[in-house]
Design a protein around this motif. Structure first.
Motif, PDB file in Angstrom:
ATOM      1  N   SER A 120     -10.397   0.058   5.909  1.00  0.00           N
ATOM      2  CA  SER A 120      -9.755   1.373   6.003  1.00  0.00           C
ATOM      3  C   SER A 120      -8.325   1.298   6.525  1.00  0.00           C
ATOM      4  O   SER A 120      -7.564   2.246   6.377  1.00  0.00           O
ATOM      5  CB  SER A 120     -10.575   2.299   6.902  1.00  0.00           C
ATOM      6  OG  SER A 120     -10.679   1.744   8.211  1.00  0.00           O
ATOM      7  N   ARG A 121      -7.956   0.159   7.152  1.00  0.00           N
ATOM      8  CA  ARG A 121      -6.605   0.012   7.696  1.00  0.00           C
ATOM      9  C   ARG A 121      -5.847  -1.129   7.035  1.00  0.00           C
ATOM     10  O   ARG A 121      -4.812  -1.556   7.548  1.00  0.00           O
ATOM     11  CB  ARG A 121      -6.661  -0.240   9.199  1.00  0.00           C
ATOM     12  CG  ARG A 121      -7.298   0.863   9.989  1.00  0.00           C
ATOM     13  CD  ARG A 121      -6.850   0.849  11.450  1.00  0.00           C
ATOM     14  NE  ARG A 121      -6.955  -0.467  12.058  1.00  0.00           N
ATOM     15  CZ  ARG A 121      -8.010  -0.901  12.734  1.00  0.00           C
ATOM     16  NH1 ARG A 121      -9.055  -0.110  12.888  1.00  0.00           N
ATOM     17  NH2 ARG A 121      -8.035  -2.115  13.267  1.00  0.00           N
ATOM     18  N   ALA A 256       2.734   2.506   2.233  1.00  0.00           N
ATOM     19  CA  ALA A 256       2.695   3.879   2.747  1.00  0.00           C
ATOM     20  C   ALA A 256       1.970   4.808   1.782  1.00  0.00           C
ATOM     21  O   ALA A 256       1.180   5.668   2.194  1.00  0.00           O
ATOM     22  CB  ALA A 256       4.118   4.370   3.008  1.00  0.00           C
ATOM     23  N   LEU A 257       2.223   4.644   0.483  1.00  0.00           N
ATOM     24  CA  LEU A 257       1.557   5.491  -0.508  1.00  0.00           C
ATOM     25  C   LEU A 257       0.048   5.225  -0.554  1.00  0.00           C
ATOM     26  O   LEU A 257      -0.753   6.148  -0.683  1.00  0.00           O
ATOM     27  CB  LEU A 257       2.175   5.268  -1.884  1.00  0.00           C
ATOM     28  CG  LEU A 257       3.617   5.771  -2.043  1.00  0.00           C
ATOM     29  CD1 LEU A 257       4.213   5.278  -3.361  1.00  0.00           C
ATOM     30  CD2 LEU A 257       3.661   7.303  -1.985  1.00  0.00           C
ATOM     31  N   ALA A 259      -1.744   4.125   1.958  1.00  0.00           N
ATOM     32  CA  ALA A 259      -2.318   4.662   3.186  1.00  0.00           C
ATOM     33  C   ALA A 259      -2.537   6.165   3.091  1.00  0.00           C
ATOM     34  O   ALA A 259      -3.413   6.718   3.775  1.00  0.00           O
ATOM     35  CB  ALA A 259      -1.409   4.336   4.371  1.00  0.00           C
ATOM     36  N   ARG A 260      -1.758   6.840   2.251  1.00  0.00           N
ATOM     37  CA  ARG A 260      -1.916   8.284   2.059  1.00  0.00           C
ATOM     38  C   ARG A 260      -2.987   8.620   1.021  1.00  0.00           C
ATOM     39  O   ARG A 260      -3.192   9.792   0.707  1.00  0.00           O
ATOM     40  CB  ARG A 260      -0.582   8.902   1.644  1.00  0.00           C
ATOM     41  CG  ARG A 260       0.441   8.919   2.771  1.00  0.00           C
ATOM     42  CD  ARG A 260       1.755   9.513   2.308  1.00  0.00           C
ATOM     43  NE  ARG A 260       2.709   9.588   3.392  1.00  0.00           N
ATOM     44  CZ  ARG A 260       2.821  10.613   4.237  1.00  0.00           C
ATOM     45  NH1 ARG A 260       2.004  11.651   4.099  1.00  0.00           N
ATOM     46  NH2 ARG A 260       3.714  10.615   5.194  1.00  0.00           N
ATOM     47  N   GLY A 261      -3.643   7.596   0.480  1.00  0.00           N
ATOM     48  CA  GLY A 261      -4.771   7.841  -0.400  1.00  0.00           C
ATOM     49  C   GLY A 261      -4.519   7.643  -1.881  1.00  0.00           C
ATOM     50  O   GLY A 261      -5.424   7.864  -2.692  1.00  0.00           O
ATOM     51  N   LEU A 262      -3.312   7.221  -2.276  1.00  0.00           N
ATOM     52  CA  LEU A 262      -3.050   6.994  -3.694  1.00  0.00           C
ATOM     53  C   LEU A 262      -3.838   5.785  -4.174  1.00  0.00           C
ATOM     54  O   LEU A 262      -3.856   4.734  -3.511  1.00  0.00           O
ATOM     55  CB  LEU A 262      -1.552   6.764  -3.922  1.00  0.00           C
ATOM     56  CG  LEU A 262      -1.095   6.628  -5.381  1.00  0.00           C
ATOM     57  CD1 LEU A 262      -1.351   7.914  -6.144  1.00  0.00           C
ATOM     58  CD2 LEU A 262       0.388   6.262  -5.436  1.00  0.00           C
ATOM     59  N   SER A 425     -11.187   2.974   0.969  1.00  0.00           N
ATOM     60  CA  SER A 425     -10.487   4.249   0.849  1.00  0.00           C
ATOM     61  C   SER A 425      -9.374   4.255  -0.173  1.00  0.00           C
ATOM     62  O   SER A 425      -8.722   5.256  -0.360  1.00  0.00           O
ATOM     63  CB  SER A 425      -9.897   4.626   2.212  1.00  0.00           C
ATOM     64  OG  SER A 425      -8.949   3.667   2.620  1.00  0.00           O
ATOM     65  N   VAL A 426      -9.099   3.173  -0.799  1.00  0.00           N
ATOM     66  CA  VAL A 426      -8.017   3.134  -1.770  1.00  0.00           C
ATOM     67  C   VAL A 426      -8.541   2.778  -3.138  1.00  0.00           C
ATOM     68  O   VAL A 426      -7.826   2.661  -4.062  1.00  0.00           O
ATOM     69  CB  VAL A 426      -6.897   2.145  -1.361  1.00  0.00           C
ATOM     70  CG1 VAL A 426      -6.247   2.629  -0.079  1.00  0.00           C
ATOM     71  CG2 VAL A 426      -7.430   0.746  -1.182  1.00  0.00           C
TER      72      VAL A 426
END
Length: 426
Positions: A120-121, A256-257, A259-262, A425-426
């Motif tokens: 997740s990280r 960054a993208l 991490a925002r869920g893209l 998550s990605v």
């Protein structure tokens, strides 16, 4: 921890970057024909194209930490041999050995990140890792004018010292893979299952298309610089370093993208679509030199989104915990195939139809990558998981379903209370 591993990649990328910086000086010193001198540049790509899968498999069996330290030490020792070489054959052979060490590092370091950082990280650390290539090559290009004042061998001696010193640092401070142990024979996935799995093959193809288009387009950069931008070799090095380093900004933006869920597949497809348009624009000779150079920088920046997405996908696309290194090795083999084939194909297209033909070829590669990202890259349902050490030695560990195994540090009490909480998550 991530900075230490990125530093290992950066030091390794400097070994790659010293060859183009010193090729003319080494060619003159040994009176080499151009085709033999070019082996100094292509040695790393040849090693990766031939042995990426083998080194990935060795990393799985030896452990990522050991492979990392061994790869750095091998680069340092081979660079010292090259610095002391008195004939071209020894120098070229040393570059091949350096290539083995380089490949070991760029497979082992992201494997370590995947094993010690929760899924997740992982997007941020993987994006930081993917900056190693543009940052390392740019640093060497910027430093080369001062080092070359002492002769081309200075680049090799400096490279040797950096790699050996970093090998010692990695042996002291590199993270251990938790309480995990190399998978036993019963818990490992058969080799052919990974080699034929859709996810690893998609990663190999995508990295090959990305690298092939990148290296083919950057063949245009000397022509752009000859258009009046660089009056001296030092200025050309600085502008080239800036264009290459801009890819690092794209790497971080990709993290960054994500991490925002893209979704990584969406990021890869979108980035390659923009790169296709930029490639076609760079070839427009009606533009001035500075606008064309700006388009090359933009291409490097946008294309930097791709490796951060692909590295972040590796833990989810590896079929089993025991094949994480193999999956990375396959992806790096694709990178090397693109590195070897891209410039050659680009030169052939340019010779046959000019820069417009080259740009069309790059756009075609990017378009193929879009199709591969959308249709071939499978969407993961859950993170790949790895057995805990206590499970690996238990009598029933080898019969547990794959979904009960995870990559990353041992689960916390809360995680164990919520067994389904660690989904990708990605």
């Amino acid at each position: 921890m991530t900075l230490l591993l990125v530093g290992a990649g950066l030091v390794s990328a400097m070994q790659l970057g010293k060859a183009p910086a010193a090729m003319q000086a080494a060619q003159a010193a040994f009176d080499l024909p151009l085709e033999r001198a070019a082996l100094l540049l292509s040695a790393f790509g040849v090693v990766g194209a031939l042995f990426g899968i083998a080194i990935g498999t060795a990393t799985d069996r030896l452990g990522a930490r050991r492979a990392l330290v061994a790869g750095l030490a091998l680069q340092g020792a081979a660079s010292a041999v090259g610095a002391a070489a008195q004939d071209a054959t020894v120098l070229i052979a040393s570059r091949l050995v350096e290539g083995v060490g380089f490949l070991a590092v760029i497979v082992a370091a992201p494997a370590l990140i995947a094993r010690v950082v929760p899924a997740s990280r992982a997007a941020g650390p993987m994006a930081a890792w993917s900056t190693f290539m543009p940052a390392g090559m740019a640093l060497m290009l910027l430093a080369s004018p001062w080092l070359l004042a002492a002769g081309w061998r200075a680049l090799w001696w400096v490279g040797s010292g950096l790699a050996l010193g970093y090998a010692a640092l990695a042996a002291w401070r590199a993270p251990r893979e938790g309480t995990q142990r190399p998978p036993s024979r019963g818990s490992a996935l058969p080799l052919h299952r990974t080699l034929l799995a859709r996810g690893p093959l998609a990663l190999l193809l995508l990295f090959m298309l990305y690298a092939g288009s990148w290296f083919a387009l950057f063949g245009l950069l000397p022509v752009v610089l000859d258009g009046g931008l660089a009056a001296t070799p030092a200025q050309a090095n600085m502008l080239t370093a800036l264009a290459i380093a801009s890819g690092g900004a794209g790497n971080l933006a990709g993290g960054a993208l994500l991490a925002r869920g893209l979704r990584p597949a969406s990021l890869v497809a979108g980035a390659l679509g923009v790169c296709a348009l930029l490639a076609l624009s760079v070839a427009m000779e009606s533009l001035g030199a500075w606008p064309r150079y700006g388009l090359v920088v933009a291409f490097a920046t946008v294309s930097g989104l791709v490796p951060s997405a692909l590295f972040a996908e590796v833990p989810a696309q590896a079929p089993h915990a025991s094949t994480l290194g193999l999956t990375l090795g396959m992806m790096m083999q694709g990178n090397s195939l693109g590195l070897v084939a891209g410039p050659a194909a680009g030169a052939a297209l340019a010779a046959a139809g000019g820069w417009s033909a080259l740009a069309a070829g790059v756009a075609a590669l990017a378009g193929t990558g879009i199709v591969a990202a959308v249709w071939l890259l499978p969407r993961p349902v859950a993170a790949m998981q790895v057995p805990r050490a206590t499970e690996a030695v238990s009598q029933h560990a080898h019969h547990r379903p794959a979904a009960s195994r995870r990559i990353g540090p041992p689960a916390t009490g809360a995680d164990r209370a919520r067994p389904g909480s660690r989904q990708h998550s990605v």
